[in-house]
Design a protein around this motif. Structure first.
Motif, PDB file in Angstrom:
ATOM      1  N   SER A 136       4.874  -1.520  14.475  1.00 31.17           N
ATOM      2  CA  SER A 136       6.262  -2.400  14.723  1.00 31.17           C
ATOM      3  C   SER A 136       5.999  -2.671  15.893  1.00 31.17           C
ATOM      4  CB  SER A 136       7.372  -1.255  14.030  1.00 31.17           C
ATOM      5  OG  SER A 136       7.672  -0.137  15.120  1.00 31.17           O
ATOM      6  N   VAL A 188     -10.245   1.211  12.440  1.00 30.50           N
ATOM      7  CA  VAL A 188      -8.909   2.328  10.810  1.00 30.50           C
ATOM      8  C   VAL A 188      -8.540   1.711  10.151  1.00 30.50           C
ATOM      9  CG1 VAL A 188      -8.342   4.309   9.958  1.00 30.50           C
ATOM     10  CG2 VAL A 188      -9.651   4.535  11.887  1.00 30.50           C
ATOM     11  N   ASP A 231      -6.533   9.774   9.478  1.00 31.57           N
ATOM     12  CA  ASP A 231      -7.243   9.355   8.987  1.00 31.57           C
ATOM     13  C   ASP A 231      -9.586  10.356   9.272  1.00 31.57           C
ATOM     14  OD1 ASP A 231      -6.332   6.119   7.268  1.00 31.57           O
ATOM     15  OD2 ASP A 231      -6.167   8.492   6.948  1.00 31.57           O
ATOM     16  N   GLY A 252      -2.726   1.541  12.892  1.00 27.56           N
ATOM     17  CA  GLY A 252      -2.579   0.873  11.227  1.00 27.56           C
ATOM     18  C   GLY A 252      -1.749  -0.061  10.672  1.00 27.56           C
ATOM     19  N   THR A 253      -0.760   0.427   9.690  1.00 25.17           N
ATOM     20  CA  THR A 253       0.068  -0.194   9.262  1.00 25.17           C
ATOM     21  C   THR A 253       1.254   0.124   9.380  1.00 25.17           C
ATOM     22  OG1 THR A 253      -0.490   0.889   6.976  1.00 25.17           O
ATOM     23  CG2 THR A 253      -1.605  -0.800   6.918  1.00 25.17           C
ATOM     24  N   ARG A 279      -0.867   8.599  16.595  1.00 28.49           N
ATOM     25  CA  ARG A 279       0.352  10.092  16.316  1.00 28.49           C
ATOM     26  C   ARG A 279       0.377   9.722  14.004  1.00 28.49           C
ATOM     27  NH1 ARG A 279       4.627  10.530  18.261  1.00 28.49           N
ATOM     28  NH2 ARG A 279       4.934   7.766  18.765  1.00 28.49           N
ATOM     29  N   GLY A 280       0.205   8.987  13.929  1.00 25.64           N
ATOM     30  CA  GLY A 280       0.423   8.491  12.384  1.00 25.64           C
ATOM     31  C   GLY A 280      -0.828   9.179  11.732  1.00 25.64           C
ATOM     32  N   ASN A 281      -0.589   8.121  10.367  1.00 26.19           N
ATOM     33  CA  ASN A 281      -1.699   8.896   9.159  1.00 26.19           C
ATOM     34  C   ASN A 281      -2.820   8.083   9.652  1.00 26.19           C
ATOM     35  OD1 ASN A 281      -0.500  10.920   7.854  1.00 26.19           O
ATOM     36  ND2 ASN A 281       0.615   9.117   6.153  1.00 26.19           N
ATOM     37  N   ASN A 282      -2.651   6.833  10.492  1.00 25.48           N
ATOM     38  CA  ASN A 282      -3.589   5.882  10.936  1.00 25.48           C
ATOM     39  C   ASN A 282      -5.020   6.955  11.596  1.00 25.48           C
ATOM     40  OD1 ASN A 282      -5.241   3.903  12.932  1.00 25.48           O
ATOM     41  ND2 ASN A 282      -5.391   3.573  10.773  1.00 25.48           N
ATOM     42  N   GLY A 283      -3.955   8.401  12.799  1.00 26.25           N
ATOM     43  CA  GLY A 283      -5.012   8.692  13.636  1.00 26.25           C
ATOM     44  C   GLY A 283      -5.669  10.033  12.809  1.00 26.25           C
ATOM     45  N   SER A 335     -10.041   8.191   3.080  1.00 24.58           N
ATOM     46  CA  SER A 335     -10.127   7.434   4.023  1.00 24.58           C
ATOM     47  C   SER A 335     -11.514   8.334   5.338  1.00 24.58           C
ATOM     48  CB  SER A 335      -8.975   6.730   4.074  1.00 24.58           C
ATOM     49  OG  SER A 335      -7.945   6.629   3.609  1.00 24.58           O
ATOM     50  N   THR A 379       3.118  13.005  13.294  1.00 21.04           N
ATOM     51  CA  THR A 379       4.535  12.550  12.653  1.00 21.04           C
ATOM     52  C   THR A 379       3.932  12.635  11.323  1.00 21.04           C
ATOM     53  OG1 THR A 379       3.770  10.080  12.628  1.00 21.04           O
ATOM     54  CG2 THR A 379       5.115   9.941  14.032  1.00 21.04           C
ATOM     55  N   THR A 380       3.124  13.062  10.869  1.00 25.11           N
ATOM     56  CA  THR A 380       3.212  13.678   9.427  1.00 25.11           C
ATOM     57  C   THR A 380       2.332  14.654   9.246  1.00 25.11           C
ATOM     58  OG1 THR A 380       0.558  12.170   9.302  1.00 25.11           O
ATOM     59  CG2 THR A 380       2.988  10.708   8.672  1.00 25.11           C
ATOM     60  N   LEU A 419      -7.074  11.249  -0.374  1.00 26.86           N
ATOM     61  CA  LEU A 419      -6.371   9.852  -0.191  1.00 26.86           C
ATOM     62  C   LEU A 419      -6.867   9.788   1.765  1.00 26.86           C
ATOM     63  CD1 LEU A 419      -3.407   8.023  -1.576  1.00 26.86           C
ATOM     64  CD2 LEU A 419      -6.325   8.409  -2.231  1.00 26.86           C
ATOM     65  N   MET A 420      -6.354  10.701   2.300  1.00 21.12           N
ATOM     66  CA  MET A 420      -6.805  10.569   3.450  1.00 21.12           C
ATOM     67  C   MET A 420      -8.049  11.380   3.870  1.00 21.12           C
ATOM     68  SD  MET A 420      -4.685  12.201   6.884  1.00 21.12           S
ATOM     69  CE  MET A 420      -3.559  11.194   6.548  1.00 21.12           C
ATOM     70  N   MET A 478       1.071  -1.298   0.145  1.00 23.16           N
ATOM     71  CA  MET A 478       0.492  -0.035   0.229  1.00 23.16           C
ATOM     72  C   MET A 478       1.174   0.704   0.317  1.00 23.16           C
ATOM     73  SD  MET A 478      -3.719  -0.004  -0.752  1.00 23.16           S
ATOM     74  CE  MET A 478      -3.771   2.162   0.066  1.00 23.16           C
TER      75      MET A 478
HETATM   76  N1  LIG Z   1      -1.318   3.668   2.203  1.00 22.43           N
HETATM   77  C1  LIG Z   1      -2.756   4.301   2.236  1.00 22.43           C
HETATM   78  O1  LIG Z   1      -2.907   4.516   0.988  1.00 22.43           O
HETATM   79  C2  LIG Z   1      -3.592   4.599   2.821  1.00 22.43           C
HETATM   80  C3  LIG Z   1      -3.045   4.936   4.294  1.00 22.43           C
HETATM   81  N2  LIG Z   1      -3.485   5.202   5.384  1.00 22.43           N
HETATM   82  C4  LIG Z   1      -4.103   5.008   7.117  1.00 22.43           C
HETATM   83  O2  LIG Z   1      -2.256   5.673   6.796  1.00 22.43           O
HETATM   84  C5  LIG Z   1      -1.999   4.580   8.059  1.00 22.43           C
HETATM   85  C6  LIG Z   1      -0.459   4.190   7.525  1.00 22.43           C
HETATM   86  O3  LIG Z   1      -0.112   5.732   8.495  1.00 22.43           O
HETATM   87  P1  LIG Z   1       1.493   5.302   9.155  1.00 22.43           P
HETATM   88  O4  LIG Z   1       1.469   7.031   9.366  1.00 22.43           O
HETATM   89  O5  LIG Z   1       1.917   4.636   8.004  1.00 22.43           O
HETATM   90  O6  LIG Z   1       1.359   4.725  10.600  1.00 22.43           O
HETATM   91  P2  LIG Z   1       0.764   4.484  11.180  1.00 22.43           P
HETATM   92  O7  LIG Z   1      -0.163   5.484  11.997  1.00 22.43           O
HETATM   93  O8  LIG Z   1       0.181   3.112  11.656  1.00 22.43           O
HETATM   94  O9  LIG Z   1       1.266   4.341  13.064  1.00 22.43           O
HETATM   95  C7  LIG Z   1       2.355   4.676  13.192  1.00 22.43           C
HETATM   96  C8  LIG Z   1       2.238   5.519  14.397  1.00 22.43           C
HETATM   97  O10 LIG Z   1       2.656   4.588  15.538  1.00 22.43           O
HETATM   98  C9  LIG Z   1       2.850   4.642  16.450  1.00 22.43           C
HETATM   99  N3  LIG Z   1       3.539   3.113  16.687  1.00 22.43           N
HETATM  100  C10 LIG Z   1       4.117   2.211  15.661  1.00 22.43           C
HETATM  101  N4  LIG Z   1       3.964   1.424  16.587  1.00 22.43           N
HETATM  102  C11 LIG Z   1       3.924   1.211  17.880  1.00 22.43           C
HETATM  103  C12 LIG Z   1       3.416   0.343  18.348  1.00 22.43           C
HETATM  104  N5  LIG Z   1       3.295  -0.814  18.337  1.00 22.43           N
HETATM  105  N6  LIG Z   1       3.027   0.445  19.682  1.00 22.43           N
HETATM  106  C13 LIG Z   1       2.640   1.891  19.916  1.00 22.43           C
HETATM  107  N7  LIG Z   1       2.638   3.207  18.777  1.00 22.43           N
HETATM  108  C14 LIG Z   1       3.658   1.951  17.606  1.00 22.43           C
HETATM  109  C15 LIG Z   1       4.729   5.548  15.440  1.00 22.43           C
HETATM  110  O11 LIG Z   1       5.618   5.379  15.985  1.00 22.43           O
HETATM  111  C16 LIG Z   1       4.039   6.617  14.993  1.00 22.43           C
HETATM  112  O12 LIG Z   1       3.591   7.692  15.477  1.00 22.43           O
HETATM  113  C17 LIG Z   1      -2.857   3.463   7.427  1.00 22.43           C
HETATM  114  O13 LIG Z   1      -3.305   2.399   7.763  1.00 22.43           O
HETATM  115  C18 LIG Z   1      -4.125   3.985   7.037  1.00 22.43           C
HETATM  116  O14 LIG Z   1      -5.033   4.003   8.007  1.00 22.43           O
HETATM  117  C19 LIG Z   1      -4.017   7.061   4.644  1.00 22.43           C
HETATM  118  O15 LIG Z   1      -4.480   7.948   5.313  1.00 22.43           O
HETATM  119  C20 LIG Z   1      -4.578   6.577   3.413  1.00 22.43           C
HETATM  120  C21 LIG Z   1      -4.559   6.503   1.976  1.00 22.43           C
END
Ligand SMILES: NC(=O)C1=CN([C@@H]2O[C@H](COP(=O)(O)OP(=O)(O)OC[C@H]3O[C@@H](n4cnc5c(N)ncnc54)[C@H](O)[C@@H]3O)[C@@H](O)[C@H]2O)[C@H](O)CC1
Ligand code: K
Length: 478
Positions: free
Chosen positions: A128, A152, A58, A124-125, A52-56, A28, A83-84, A24-25, A7
Motif C-alpha cells: 500500500s 515472488v 513464500d 506482494g499483493t 514481513r508478510g506472506n510474500n516473504g 507457492s 505480520t502473519t 497454499l504457501m 485472490m
Molecule cells: N492470495 C493467495 O492465494 C496467496 C498469497 N500468498 C502470498 O501472500 C502475498 C500477500 O501477502 P500479504 O501478507 O497480504 O502482504 P505482502 O507480503 O505482500 O506485504 C505486506 C507487508 O509489506 C508491508 N508493506 C505494505 N506496503 C508497503 C510499502 N509501500 N512499503 C514497504 N512495506 C510495505 C506491510 O507492512 C507488510 O509487512 C501474496 O503476494 C503472495 O505472495 C500466499 O502465500 C500464497 C497464496
C-alpha cells in the motif's frame, strides 16, 4: 487474470473448502524454488530478500527447497514483526534449521554481494502506497545489481489490483505468480510463470466466507450512506413486505421504507417501529401509484419490488410500468417476476425466482446443478439482468460471471424465506454491485438458516432468519 483483492477472497474460500493458507504457501514456495532451479545450477549463490508478510513467507518456504544452493536469507525487519502466523512459522523453521539468515533493521545494513540469483520477496499483493524503507533502499540495490532477479507473485512495488508500479519498484527478470496472472505482469519485460498452487476450482465458483471481504464497510460512513431501501409490496399479503424490510435493516440497510396499499399500511407498520410505511391509496398496487413510487425509488439506493403484491391485473400493470420507468437497482421477487420478460427497462435488476418462477419467466432449469448453472447463465445473458435462482444450490449469474451458493437447508422452504432473501440482497445491492449482492445475499440468508436450524431444526420460521442475519453476515473472515 485475477487481482490481488480477488485472490484474497479466493484463498480464504480455499481455506473454507479445506485447503488452508499455509498449504497454499507451501505450494507457492515450492514453485519459487523450481523457478530458481530452472535458471541457476546447483551451488550457485542465491539471496532471498524477504518482507514481513506472506510474500516473504513464500520465500521462507522456497528456502527449504534450495539446499543445493549457496543460500542466504535476509529479513527486512525483526522476526517478531512478521505480520502473519504462517510466515512467522516458516521463518522460525529456517532459524531453527540453521539456515544462513540475517535481520536487516536499517537500510544502511543491507548489503548485496552480487549473488547469482536474488529472490525478491519483499512485497506482494499486500503493498500500500509508495515504497517505504528499508524496502525502497533494498529495491534500489537489487536493481543496481548484476544478479538475475526472481520476484515472488509480483515485483515488489507493483500494485496487485491495478498493475501500477511504485517509484523504485523492483525490475524483475522473472516473476513466479500464483493461481492466475495478475494485472500488469504481461506488460513487464520479464518471464512470467503462473504456478498452480492447488486452489480447488470451486474456490472461485462456490460462495464462501471469503466473499464477505467484499463488504468492507467504510467505517467513516454515516446514516444514509449504507443503503436506503424502498420495499414495494403488500396488498393480499402483509407479512411479506415487512419481512423483506426487516431483513434489509438487519443486513445493514440504514433506512427502509415500505410503500404498500393503505388497506394494509397499519398492519405492516404494526409489525415493527423500525419500518417507515408509505401508504398508497386503495387495497392493491395500481398504475396510479407509479408516479409516487418512482419518486420514492429515485430517493433510495435500492428497491425490492414484489413481496406480497399478489397477481391482480392492475398490480402487474403497475409493476411493469414501474420497471419501464425506473433506472436504478431493484430486486424483483414473487409475483412481479412474471412481468420482467415483458418490459424494456434500463434498471439493473436482480431477479430472485425459485425454479418454478424461473420457468414462468421463460427460463429453463435442470436437475443437475452444473447444468442448471449453465441454463441460468444463458437466461441472465438473454435478459441482461442478474439472476439468483433459489434451490438446494442457489445459482447466481449475470450472464458473464456465475456463482453457486450451498448454504441453507430444507427448513428454509418455510413461507417468507424468499422475502427475507430479497430484503438482504437489496441492502447489499445498495453498497456493492448486483452480482456480488446476489451471491453474498444468498450465502448470508442460507447461513442464517443454518445457524437457526442448528438451534431449532426444521421448526424455523422466517422471522428467525431475520434475527440471525447479523450473525451470518458479520461472522468475520479469518
Ligand atoms: N492470495 C493467495 O492465494 C496467496 C498469497 N500468498 C502470498 O501472500 C502475498 C500477500 O501477502 P500479504 O501478507 O497480504 O502482504 P505482502 O507480503 O505482500 O506485504 C505486506 C507487508 O509489506 C508491508 N508493506 C505494505 N506496503 C508497503 C510499502 N509501500 N512499503 C514497504 N512495506 C510495505 C506491510 O507492512 C507488510 O509487512 C501474496 O503476494 C503472495 O505472495 C500466499 O502465500 C500464497 C497464496
Ligand atoms: K515480490
Amino acid at each position: 487474470m485475477i487481482t490481488g483483492s480477488e485472490m484474497a477472497v479466493v484463498d480464504e474460500n480455499a481455506a473454507a473448502l479445506g485447503v488452508p493458507r499455509k498449504q497454499l504457501m507451501e505450494s507457492s514456495g515450492n514453485a519459487v524454488a523450481r523457478a530458481v532451479e530452472r535458471i541457476a545450477d546447483q551451488g550457485a549463490s542465491v539471496r532471498i530478500v524477504a518482507g514481513r508478510g506472506n510474500n516473504g513467507g513464500d520465500a521462507f518456504v522456497a528456502a527449504r527447497f534450495l539446499d543445493a544452493y549457496d543460500l542466504s536469507v535476509s529479513l527486512l525487519g525483526r522476526p517478531e514483526t512478521i505480520t502473519t502466523e504462517i510466515a512467522r512459522q516458516n521463518w522460525t523453521a529456517l532459524e531453527q534449521s540453521d539456515y544462513e539468515t540475517e535481520q536487516v533493521r536499517d537500510a544502511s545494513q543491507f548489503a548485496l554481494d552480487d549473488p547469482d540469483v536474488i529472490v525478491d520477496a519483499m512485497l506482494g499483493t499486500g503493498i500500500s502506497g509508495p515504497l517505504r524503507e528499508p524496502t525502497a533502499t533494498a529495491a534500489a540495490r537489487i536493481n543496481d545489481s548484476e544478479s538475475t532477479v526472481v520476484s515472488v507473485d509480483v515485483p515488489s512495488g507493483m500494485d496487485g489490483d491495478t498493475g501500477a508500479l511504485a517509484a523504485g519498484a523492483v525490475e524483475a527478470d522473472r516473476v513466479v505468480t500464483f493461481h492466475d496472472t495478475k494485472p500488469g505482469l504481461d506488460e513487464l519485460d520479464a518471464t512470467v510463470t503462473v504456478a498452480d498452487i492447488g486452489i480447488p476450482d470451486t474456490a472461485e465458483l462456490f460462495v464462501e466466507r471469503g466473499d464477505l471481504r467484499r463488504l468492507d464497510r467504510d467505517p467513516t460512513s454515516h446514516k444514509g450512506d449504507n443503503g436506503e431501501v424502498l420495499v414495494v409490496g403488500g396488498g393480499p399479503y402483509t407479512g411479506a413486505p415487512a419481512l423483506a424490510a426487516q431483513a434489509a435493516l438487519r443486513a445493514g440497510g440504514d433506512l427502509v421504507r415500505v410503500a404498500c396499499p393503505r388497506a394494509v399500511a397499519d398492519a405492516v407498520q404494526g409489525y415493527s417501529e423500525n419500518l417507515i410505511v408509505r401508504p398508497l391509496d386503495g387495497a392493491t398496487l395500481a398504475p396510479s401509484h407509479v408516479d409516487e413510487l418512482i419518486a420514492l425509488a429515485d430517493a433510495s439506493d435500492a428497491v425490492v419490488l414484489g413481496p406480497g403484491l399478489g397477481d391482480a391485473e392492475p398490480t402487474l400493470d403497475a409493476a411493469a410500468d414501474f420497471l419501464e420507468r425506473y433506472d436504478g437497482r431493484a430486486v424483483v421477487d414473487a409475483d412481479a417476476l412474471s412481468v420482467v420478460s415483458e418490459v424494456e427497462t434500463t434498471a439493473d435488476l436482480i431477479c430472485t425466482p425459485h425454479q418454478g418462477e424461473l420457468l414462468k419467466m421463460g427460463g429453463e432449469t435442470a436437475e443437475a446443478w452444473r447444468d442448471r448453472a449453465d441454463r441460468v447463465a444463458d437466461f441472465a445473458a438473454q435478459i441482461g439482468q442478474t439472476m439468483l435462482v433459489k434451490g438446494a444450490y442457489d445459482i447466481v449469474s449475470d450472464g458473464t460471471r456465475t456463482r453457486v451458493n450451498r448454504t441453507g437447508n430444507p427448513g428454509m422452504t418455510v413461507g417468507g424465506s424468499g422475502d427475507v432473501l430479497a430484503g438482504v440482497v437489496s441492502a447489499l445491492a445498495a453498497t456493492c454491485g448486483e452480482h456480488d449482492a446476489a451471491a453474498i445475499g444468498a450465502y448470508v440468508t442460507g447461513r442464517a438458516g443454518d445457524l437457526v436450524a442448528d438451534e431449532r431444526g426444521n421448526g424455523l420460521v422466517a422471522t428467525d432468519l431475520v434475527a440471525a442475519i447479523p450473525r451470518a453476515l458479520w461472522q468475520g473472515t479469518e
